[in-house]
Structure formats: C-alpha cells, structure tokens
Design a protein around this motif. Structure first.
Motif, PDB file in Angstrom:
ATOM      1  N   ALA A 338     -42.022  -9.915  -4.098  1.00  0.00           N
ATOM      2  CA  ALA A 338     -42.767 -10.367  -5.272  1.00  0.00           C
ATOM      3  C   ALA A 338     -43.385  -9.180  -6.004  1.00  0.00           C
ATOM      4  N   LEU A 339     -43.943  -8.224  -5.252  1.00  0.00           N
ATOM      5  CA  LEU A 339     -44.550  -7.043  -5.868  1.00  0.00           C
ATOM      6  C   LEU A 339     -43.497  -6.231  -6.616  1.00  0.00           C
ATOM      7  N   GLY A 340     -42.320  -6.075  -6.003  1.00  0.00           N
ATOM      8  CA  GLY A 340     -41.240  -5.369  -6.674  1.00  0.00           C
ATOM      9  C   GLY A 340     -40.774  -6.079  -7.929  1.00  0.00           C
ATOM     10  N   SER A 341     -40.659  -7.407  -7.851  1.00  0.00           N
ATOM     11  CA  SER A 341     -40.234  -8.185  -9.017  1.00  0.00           C
ATOM     12  C   SER A 341     -41.248  -8.070 -10.152  1.00  0.00           C
ATOM     13  N   ASP A 342     -42.530  -8.101  -9.810  1.00  0.00           N
ATOM     14  CA  ASP A 342     -43.572  -7.975 -10.826  1.00  0.00           C
ATOM     15  C   ASP A 342     -43.523  -6.619 -11.531  1.00  0.00           C
ATOM     16  N   ALA A 343     -43.055  -5.593 -10.809  1.00  0.00           N
ATOM     17  CA  ALA A 343     -43.079  -4.225 -11.343  1.00  0.00           C
ATOM     18  C   ALA A 343     -41.889  -3.907 -12.229  1.00  0.00           C
ATOM     19  N   MET A 344     -40.897  -4.808 -12.318  1.00  0.00           N
ATOM     20  CA  MET A 344     -39.724  -4.523 -13.136  1.00  0.00           C
ATOM     21  C   MET A 344     -40.110  -4.504 -14.617  1.00  0.00           C
ATOM     22  N   PRO A 345     -39.868  -3.408 -15.340  1.00  0.00           N
ATOM     23  CA  PRO A 345     -40.365  -3.282 -16.711  1.00  0.00           C
ATOM     24  C   PRO A 345     -39.496  -3.939 -17.781  1.00  0.00           C
ATOM     25  N   SER A 346     -38.204  -4.177 -17.494  1.00  0.00           N
ATOM     26  CA  SER A 346     -37.299  -4.657 -18.536  1.00  0.00           C
ATOM     27  C   SER A 346     -36.357  -5.709 -17.988  1.00  0.00           C
ATOM     28  N   GLN A 347     -36.327  -6.880 -18.635  1.00  0.00           N
ATOM     29  CA  GLN A 347     -35.432  -7.959 -18.213  1.00  0.00           C
ATOM     30  C   GLN A 347     -33.965  -7.629 -18.490  1.00  0.00           C
ATOM     31  N   SER A 348     -33.709  -6.639 -19.324  1.00  0.00           N
ATOM     32  CA  SER A 348     -32.329  -6.305 -19.669  1.00  0.00           C
ATOM     33  C   SER A 348     -31.634  -5.500 -18.576  1.00  0.00           C
ATOM     34  N   SER A 349     -32.379  -5.052 -17.570  1.00  0.00           N
ATOM     35  CA  SER A 349     -31.770  -4.205 -16.534  1.00  0.00           C
ATOM     36  C   SER A 349     -32.303  -4.560 -15.150  1.00  0.00           C
ATOM     37  N   TYR A 350     -32.469  -5.853 -14.899  1.00  0.00           N
ATOM     38  CA  TYR A 350     -33.030  -6.277 -13.621  1.00  0.00           C
ATOM     39  C   TYR A 350     -32.218  -5.757 -12.432  1.00  0.00           C
ATOM     40  N   ALA A 351     -30.880  -5.923 -12.484  1.00  0.00           N
ATOM     41  CA  ALA A 351     -30.066  -5.559 -11.318  1.00  0.00           C
ATOM     42  C   ALA A 351     -30.084  -4.057 -11.080  1.00  0.00           C
ATOM     43  N   ARG A 352     -29.983  -3.264 -12.158  1.00  0.00           N
ATOM     44  CA  ARG A 352     -30.024  -1.814 -11.973  1.00  0.00           C
ATOM     45  C   ARG A 352     -31.368  -1.376 -11.408  1.00  0.00           C
ATOM     46  N   ASP A 353     -32.449  -1.923 -11.985  1.00  0.00           N
ATOM     47  CA  ASP A 353     -33.783  -1.493 -11.562  1.00  0.00           C
ATOM     48  C   ASP A 353     -34.103  -1.974 -10.149  1.00  0.00           C
ATOM     49  N   MET A 354     -33.660  -3.188  -9.796  1.00  0.00           N
ATOM     50  CA  MET A 354     -33.846  -3.647  -8.426  1.00  0.00           C
ATOM     51  C   MET A 354     -33.001  -2.808  -7.468  1.00  0.00           C
ATOM     52  N   GLY A 355     -31.833  -2.359  -7.959  1.00  0.00           N
ATOM     53  CA  GLY A 355     -31.006  -1.481  -7.138  1.00  0.00           C
ATOM     54  C   GLY A 355     -31.681  -0.141  -6.888  1.00  0.00           C
ATOM     55  N   ILE A 356     -32.329   0.401  -7.929  1.00  0.00           N
ATOM     56  CA  ILE A 356     -33.068   1.650  -7.761  1.00  0.00           C
ATOM     57  C   ILE A 356     -34.255   1.432  -6.827  1.00  0.00           C
ATOM     58  N   TRP A 357     -34.952   0.315  -7.015  1.00  0.00           N
ATOM     59  CA  TRP A 357     -36.081   0.005  -6.129  1.00  0.00           C
ATOM     60  C   TRP A 357     -35.613  -0.161  -4.690  1.00  0.00           C
ATOM     61  N   HIS A 358     -34.418  -0.741  -4.518  1.00  0.00           N
ATOM     62  CA  HIS A 358     -33.868  -0.934  -3.175  1.00  0.00           C
ATOM     63  C   HIS A 358     -33.618   0.406  -2.482  1.00  0.00           C
ATOM     64  N   VAL A 359     -33.392   1.454  -3.264  1.00  0.00           N
ATOM     65  CA  VAL A 359     -33.216   2.791  -2.688  1.00  0.00           C
ATOM     66  C   VAL A 359     -34.440   3.175  -1.855  1.00  0.00           C
ATOM     67  N   ALA A 360     -35.615   2.708  -2.266  1.00  0.00           N
ATOM     68  CA  ALA A 360     -36.833   3.015  -1.520  1.00  0.00           C
ATOM     69  C   ALA A 360     -36.807   2.435  -0.120  1.00  0.00           C
ATOM     70  N   PHE A 361     -36.005   1.405   0.071  1.00  0.00           N
ATOM     71  CA  PHE A 361     -35.874   0.806   1.393  1.00  0.00           C
ATOM     72  C   PHE A 361     -34.796   1.488   2.215  1.00  0.00           C
ATOM     73  N   VAL A 362     -33.664   1.816   1.589  1.00  0.00           N
ATOM     74  CA  VAL A 362     -32.530   2.342   2.352  1.00  0.00           C
ATOM     75  C   VAL A 362     -32.566   3.859   2.522  1.00  0.00           C
ATOM     76  N   ALA A 363     -33.144   4.591   1.563  1.00  0.00           N
ATOM     77  CA  ALA A 363     -33.170   6.053   1.682  1.00  0.00           C
ATOM     78  C   ALA A 363     -33.861   6.523   2.959  1.00  0.00           C
ATOM     79  N   PRO A 364     -34.963   5.876   3.374  1.00  0.00           N
ATOM     80  CA  PRO A 364     -35.597   6.317   4.625  1.00  0.00           C
ATOM     81  C   PRO A 364     -34.719   6.150   5.860  1.00  0.00           C
ATOM     82  N   GLN A 365     -33.647   5.360   5.762  1.00  0.00           N
ATOM     83  CA  GLN A 365     -32.727   5.272   6.898  1.00  0.00           C
ATOM     84  C   GLN A 365     -32.119   6.640   7.209  1.00  0.00           C
TER      85      GLN A 365
END
Length: 416
Positions: A338-365
């Motif tokens: 929910a916090l990540g969804s709230d932080a998305m700045p533009s509805q025109s690029s939800y998937a790209r921006d969520m993909g970039i945000w997802h990097v914060a989860f996978v990069a630490p692997q």
C-alpha cells in the motif's frame, strides 16, 4: 477513484492477488527448503554458504534488470495479463531444468545446470510479476489499498504456510526431490488461472494520458515519497536476505537439529502463522491511521527477534521468537504494498515504476553472495561467529528502515 481504476470493473481482492499465493508457495519451497538442500549435494558442507549465496546473487541480477524493462513495455501496450501467461510458461520450464539437475545430475556439472534452470525461473517469474504488480495501484482507489494490500499479504502468507507444511510432509515421508518440483508447478498454475480468468483485460490499449506524463528515472527518484519508500524497502529487504537463505544452516549449526530441513519448515510455520495473524489487520489499520505507525512497530519487532535468535536457549524458544518475527513481518508486508502504491507519482507508468520499486526488494538478494562468504568465514573462526555477523546485520537494517521511514510523506492521509 482514480481515472485508471474506473477503466475496468471492480475486481475482488482475492482474485486480484491469487497469483501471489502461488508465487509465495513457489519461492518458499524453492528458496528456503530445496535450494539449500540441493546446493549441499552439489558442493558439500564446507562451501555451502558461498555457493548458495552465489546462486541467489546471480539469480538476483535477472530480478534486478527485468522488471523495469518489462513494466515499461507493459505500460506502452496497456496490457498486463499476457505477460503473466508468458512468464508462467518460462517459469515452469526453469523448474523442470532445476528438477532434472537435482534428481539426475551431481557435482559441479549438476550445479551449473541447476543455475541455468534457476535463471529461467527468475526470468519467467519476474516477466510475469512486473506488469502484474501494477494492478493494485491501477485498479484500487487509495482509500482501499490498505485492505487490498492486506489481502495480498494474507494470501502470500497462506501460500508460504502451505509451502512449509508441504516441506514438513515431504521430509517426513522422505519423498524424492522431483515431488517437490511437481508440487511447486501445480500450485503455481492453479492460482495463476484464477487471476487470469478473473481479472478483465481490455481489448484495446488503455489510454493513460490522464494520469500525467511518464517521469524519467531522475525525476522519479526526485519524487520524495518514492525515494524514501525505495530506500526503506531496500533496508528491510537487506535485513530479510541477511538471514533467510541461511535459516536451514542456522537450524543445523546453532540449534543442533538433526533434521535441519524439517526443523526449518517448522520454524517457517511459526513465522507464517504469526504473519497471517497480523497481515490483514495491519493493512486495515493503516487505512485508518496511516502506513508509518504500523511499520514502526513491525520493524522494531523484527529487529528484536533477529537479535534474540542468536541467544535462543532452545529450539522451542527459537520457535517462539520466529512467531514474534512473523507478527512483525506480516504487518510490514500488509502495509508495504500500500505504501509503495501510494508513492507512485504517475498513473501513466504504473508498471514501470512498480518494476523499479520492486528492484528495492530483489537487489538486496545480491548481498547473499558476500553474506554467504561472510557466514563461512565467521564460522571458520569458531563460536558460530558467522551467524552473529549476518543476524546482527539484519537487525541493523531493520532498525535503519524504521528510522528512515519517518521521511516518507503520508500521501494517503494528505489526499484524504
């Protein structure tokens, strides 16, 4: 409701997040049970930490690069579900390759085939989930995202619970490794079909100009809510991956469990039961009081549990601490999306921006490789020093995440 959320009919949160259930089952059984066991059969006890970390780190590179690229392509096409279908197929092929290596091959040759299969799994799963991740911010109004995120967290926890129970049963019955891979494939396909059939996909490209222009990467990270959500998620993920890959080795070396695989599954059951208890509640509370107070409590609880596991006097005490960690983890997970969804700045690029945000989860692997080497080095010094180091790093990361989450503007409450 946002313009994007009114472009399609309302979807049940259980249907929308069904694939997360299968994916959670998939990753728990694969990462926490099968991979640690299989790596030992390939390389032996002395190098298990190093090669498990190497495997996880190389796989993380795929998870790091792919989501933003696939997400951006999904935004341009206006489609989400075709990526899930294609990614699912590649994911299943990768599981088949891993199963072949684990059941029919051995030694370093088997390890490299196993690695190839794992790369296919990472490619397929990330190809599927990058566009899929955009569905909650795209279809759900801000005031309901906590509830939807809570349902998603609960389904993930239930998938993990079933994975842990399955691991216990498979371990007790001494079933061949192939059974586990077949079970993972079946539990991935079923929930995927629920989501694919239950979420309507538009017949044509959905226009997105009303959501604002697509930001460059620099503009995206200059957007303060996104920047601090990204940073804090990196810290929480670093804490998770400091411990998670090596939990089975901890059970064997520190808790002296003769059947480390089964005892790890029991410990995971405690974590998951705790997370189920707090997941839905945390999301609902966050819709009322804001996201950050829930994370303050959750992160502190996770840090304390990680430190206390180092001095747990018995397996029973470790299980109690695992349950406490699960309470914190479930609450954090329910609010995280929910916090990540709230932080998305533009509805025109939800998937790209969520993909970039997802990097914060996978990069630490990728830290699993140096963490594994640190674990082996520390343990070679005696006194299980390696576990003290990696568990201590986890606690520090959780505490830093709690401190820095204060910088995240609560856009949900401001919008209200």
């Amino acid at each position: 409701m946002t313009p994007a959320s009114t472009s399609r009919p309302r979807v049940s949160p259980w249907v929308l997040s069904a694939f997360w259930f299968g994916s959670a089952f998939h990753w728990l059984l694969l990462l926490l049970i099968l991979m640690p066991e299989n790596v030992v059969t390939f390389v032996g006890e002395d190098r298990k930490g190093t090669f498990l970390g190497l495997l996880a780190g190389i796989g993380a590179v795929m998870a790091l690069v792919l989501p933003p690229l696939v997400g951006a392509h999904s935004d341009r096409t206006g489609k989400r579900l075709p990526y899930l279908r294609m990614g699912l197929i590649v994911n299943l092929v990768g599981l088949a390759v891993m199963a072949l290596a684990a059941s029919a091959l051995g030694g370093m040759a088997g390890f490299w085939v196993y690695l190839l299969g794992f790369l296919l799994v990472q490619f397929g799963n990330n190809f599927a989930t990058a566009p899929y991740s955009a569905l909650i911010p795209e279809l759900v109004a801000p005031g309901e995202r906590g509830r939807y995120s809570g349902v998603m967290a609960m389904l993930q926890a239930l998938g993990q619970l079933l994975g842990a129970v399955s691991a216990v049963v498979i371990g007790l019955l001494k079933l061949p490794v192939l059974v586990s891979f077949v079970l993972i494939a079946l539990l991935l396909i079923g929930p995927a079909l629920v989501t694919l059939r239950g979420v309507p996909e538009p017949d044509t490209v959905v226009p997105r100009p009303a959501g604002g222009p697509t930001m460059s990467w620099r503009q995206l990270f200059a957007h303060q809510p996104f920047l601090w959500v990204f940073v804090t998620r990196v810290l929480f993920s670093l804490g998770q991956y400091s411990v998670q890959p090596f939990l089975q080795y901890y059970n064997k070396d520190v808790l002296r469990q003769s059947d480390a695989g089964t005892s790890t599954s029991v410990m995971l059951l405690c974590i998951i039961v705790g997370s189920i208890a707090s997941a839905s509640l945390g999301g609902r509370i966050s819709d009322r009081v804001g996201r950050k107070p829930v994370i303050y409590v959750a992160g502190t609880l996770m840090a304390a549990a990680a430190l206390l596991l180092l001095v747990a006097p018995s397996f029973g005490a470790a299980l109690a601490l695992a349950g406490a960690f699960g309470l914190g983890f479930g609450a954090f997970t329910s609010v995280d999306w929910a916090l990540g969804s709230d932080a998305m700045p533009s509805q025109s690029s939800y998937a790209r921006d969520m993909g970039i945000w997802h990097v914060a989860f996978v990069a630490p692997q990728m830290s699993s490789a140096p963490q594994g080497a640190l674990l082996d080095w520390g343990n070679a010094q005696g006194g299980n020093l390696g576990y003290t180091l990696v568990f201590g790093i986890a606690a520090v990361c959780f505490i830093l995440g709690v401190i820095l989450i204060r910088n995240v503007p609560d856009t949900r409450r401001a919008a209200a």
